[in-house]
Design an enzyme around this catalytic site. Structure first.
Site, PDB file in Angstrom:
ATOM      1  N   LYS A   1       0.889  -1.253   0.120  1.00 28.12           N
ATOM      2  CA  LYS A   1       0.040  -0.010   0.066  1.00 28.12           C
ATOM      3  C   LYS A   1       1.026   1.405  -0.014  1.00 28.12           C
ATOM      4  O   LYS A   1       1.839   1.304   0.635  1.00 28.12           O
ATOM      5  CB  LYS A   1      -0.929  -0.135   1.261  1.00 28.12           C
ATOM      6  CG  LYS A   1      -2.005   1.035   1.296  1.00 28.12           C
ATOM      7  CD  LYS A   1      -2.729   0.958   2.443  1.00 28.12           C
ATOM      8  CE  LYS A   1      -3.960   1.905   2.631  1.00 28.12           C
ATOM      9  NZ  LYS A   1      -4.702   1.845   3.751  1.00 28.12           N
TER      10      LYS A   1
ATOM     11  N   SER B   1      -9.760   2.215   3.067  1.00 29.73           N
ATOM     12  CA  SER B   1      -8.790   2.990   2.102  1.00 29.73           C
ATOM     13  C   SER B   1      -8.209   2.065   1.181  1.00 29.73           C
ATOM     14  O   SER B   1      -7.649   2.619   0.238  1.00 29.73           O
ATOM     15  CB  SER B   1      -7.962   4.085   2.939  1.00 29.73           C
ATOM     16  OG  SER B   1      -7.175   3.346   3.736  1.00 29.73           O
TER      17      SER B   1
ATOM     18  N   SER C   1      -9.671  -0.264   7.356  1.00 30.97           N
ATOM     19  CA  SER C   1      -9.068  -0.142   5.798  1.00 30.97           C
ATOM     20  C   SER C   1      -8.435  -1.378   5.203  1.00 30.97           C
ATOM     21  O   SER C   1      -8.107  -1.436   4.306  1.00 30.97           O
ATOM     22  CB  SER C   1      -8.077   0.971   5.844  1.00 30.97           C
ATOM     23  OG  SER C   1      -8.863   2.130   5.594  1.00 30.97           O
TER      24      SER C   1
END
Ligand code: GLN
Length: 505
Positions: A79, A154, A178
């Protein structure tokens, strides 16, 4: 041999170990898959140039008889919230466009130490603020299961990358859900470790008292294998737990063997099993409870009355901490600088940069957090929210006095349509109701796929929660449930994934 991408990391590891495949072959298969699908999927912000070089080095080391980590040579996606020395790290924000950090985040450094080729950086909501990945400054990510849907957020990039077989392993970060919610929406596995279990050093901070890095995978065992690599004490992070952790992969293997559910006390949190939840989510959740009961687990109803206030308190604590963490993006030290014409002061430059550099959601939260922390409001807002946090922790403590694990649906709904909640921030925030309490208490939580909702044929996740430091218990129980579900449907969950061709599906 593009079928290699369909295998779990544990299966890939076995083939690498027996030299049936090379890391170069495996890494190339994933890079090809990314090249084929990512124009449409949008999971990656940056694809690395040297994954194949690392793969080649691992192959040479293996041929030379060097003893290697089980995941050595298996490619992994990261990420974009995690700092990487050789790749831009933007956290999905324009304010960090092109910024290449001077150091690796600890979890990334540990992937490298285990000799795992890093495929690239995955898309995310700006500074991890959001539940749909639509707040990224670099465009949307589509859901790997259904391209008309959001992938969750997210960490939608990591979840869709794993769901679409671009990687078998990815890292995410979870401040209010997330990792878990995108896992639920894409039919993958997502684990939020105990706060302090994985170092936050080099993870671009959203809310420091809530943030935690963790694995995103297609199987529970793979999550355990990855957690074993990234987890454990780090002196760079003052909140890092110094305990020795057991092997999470071993815990998952123990669970898959079979008797872990007999006599297990499973608590169902009344406040996280609401009539307003999507019927298909509730149906799969209750079916899973019935299956656990048939395996000899004891299902116990528990109540957590203060969870009602969790979302409200979370959005005060989060915005307060975020407004403080994001103050460092001042046009001087990192990334973007916009200089207005004329004779601008430092404040003019800072303000012009922030105007262009931060998106609407980041601005909304910075303003809210700054307001909540301002003189005269601190006690009314931040102070009260911290008290609610304590009450939530007490609710969990009372529940765990009665049961071994708690369960709930990971999210109240399945993945919604792209754009559906974009103009309604409150609706977006409320979708986190099931995942937020876990972060407020610092305990571990995992999401595993349990089937498809009848009405839309989209994946549904089961969230399992355990007391702090009992991450191994989660792996054991999650792997036991996964094994039962796989046996029942005669395949792994990921085998059901509609082929993502980059075109219609
Ligand atoms: N969706 C939540 C939020 O918008 C969670 C974010 C996260 O875990 N990073 O804050």
């Amino acid at each position: 041999m593009s079928d290699l991408t369909r295998l779990s990391a544990a299966e890939q590891s076995a083939l690498l170990g027996s030299r049936e495949i090379s890391s170069v072959e495996l890494t190339k298969a994933h890079l090809d898959r990314i090249a084929e699908t990512d124009d449409d999927l949008g999971a990656f912000l940056h694809v690395s140039d040297d994954a194949l070089t690392i793969a080649d080095e691992v192959d040479a080391a293996r041929s030379g008889g060097v003893s290697l980590n089980p995941l050595a040579g298996i490619p992994v996606a990261v990420k974009d919230v995690l700092c990487t020395l050789d790749m831009p790290s933007t956290a999905g924000s324009k304010i960090l466009e092109g910024w290449v950090p001077p150091y690796d985040a600890t979890p990334v450094a540990r992937l490298r130490a285990a000799r795992m080729p890093i495929l690239g950086k995955t898309n995310m909501d700006e500074f991890a603020m959001g539940s749909s990945t639509e707040h990224s400054a670099y465009g949307i990510t589509r859901n790997s299961w259904d391209r008309t849907r959001i992938p969750g957020g997210s960490g939608g990039g990591s979840a869709s990358a794993v769901g679409a077989f671009q990687a078998s392993l990815a890292l995410g970060s979870d401040t209010g859900g997330s990792i878990r919610q995108p896992a639920a929406f894409t039919g993958t596995v997502g684990m939020k470790p105990t706060y302090g279990g994985v170092s936050r050093y080099g993870a671009i901070a959203l809310a420091s008292s809530l943030d935690q890095v963790g694995p995103v995978t297609r199987t529970v065992l793979d999550a355990g294998l990855l957690h074993d690599i990234i987890g454990g004490y780090d002196h760079h992070d003052s909140t890092s737990i110094s305990d020795e952790w057991p092997s999470f992969a071993d815990a998952a293997r123990r669970g898959a063997r079979g008797d872990s559910l007999k006599g297990l006390r499973v608590g169902v949190v009344k406040e996280l099993d609401q009539p307003g939840f999507q019927p298909g989510v509730t149906a799969r959740f209750h079916e899973t409870l019935a299956m656990l009961s048939a395996e000899g687990a004891e299902i116990v109803d528990v109540t957590a009355p203060n969870f009602e206030y969790a979302v409200a308190a979370y959005y005060l604590i989060l915005t307060a901490e975020a407004s403080s963490n994001l103050a460092k993006f001042d046009s001087v030290r990192f990334g973007l600088r916009v200089t207005p014409s004329g004779n601008p002061t430092v404040e003019d430059v800072m303000s012009a940069t922030r105007e262009v550099g931060f998106g609407a959601e980041a601005k909304r939260r910075i303003i809210l957090g700054t307001y909540a922390l301002s003189a005269g409001y601190y006690d009314a807002y931040y102070g009260s929210a911290q008290k609610v946090r304590t009450l939530i922790q007490r609710d969990f403590a009372a529940a765990f006095a009665q049961v071994d694990v708690l369960v709930s649906p990971t999210a109240p709904t399945t993945a919604w349509t792209l754009g559906e909640k974009l103009d309604d921030p409150l609706a977006m925030w409320l979708s986190d109701i099931t995942t937020i309490p876990v972060n407020m208490a610092g305990i571990p939580g995992i999401s595993i796929p349990i089937g498809l909702a009848d009405e839309d044929q989209l994946p549904v996740g089961l969230q399992i929660m355990a007391p702090a430091r009992e991450d191994a218990r989660l792996y054991e129980v999650a792997a036991a449930i996964e094994a039962l579900l796989d046996a029942k449907r005669g395949s792994t969950f990921s085998a059901l994934t509609p082929a993502y061709t980059g075109g219609a599906n």
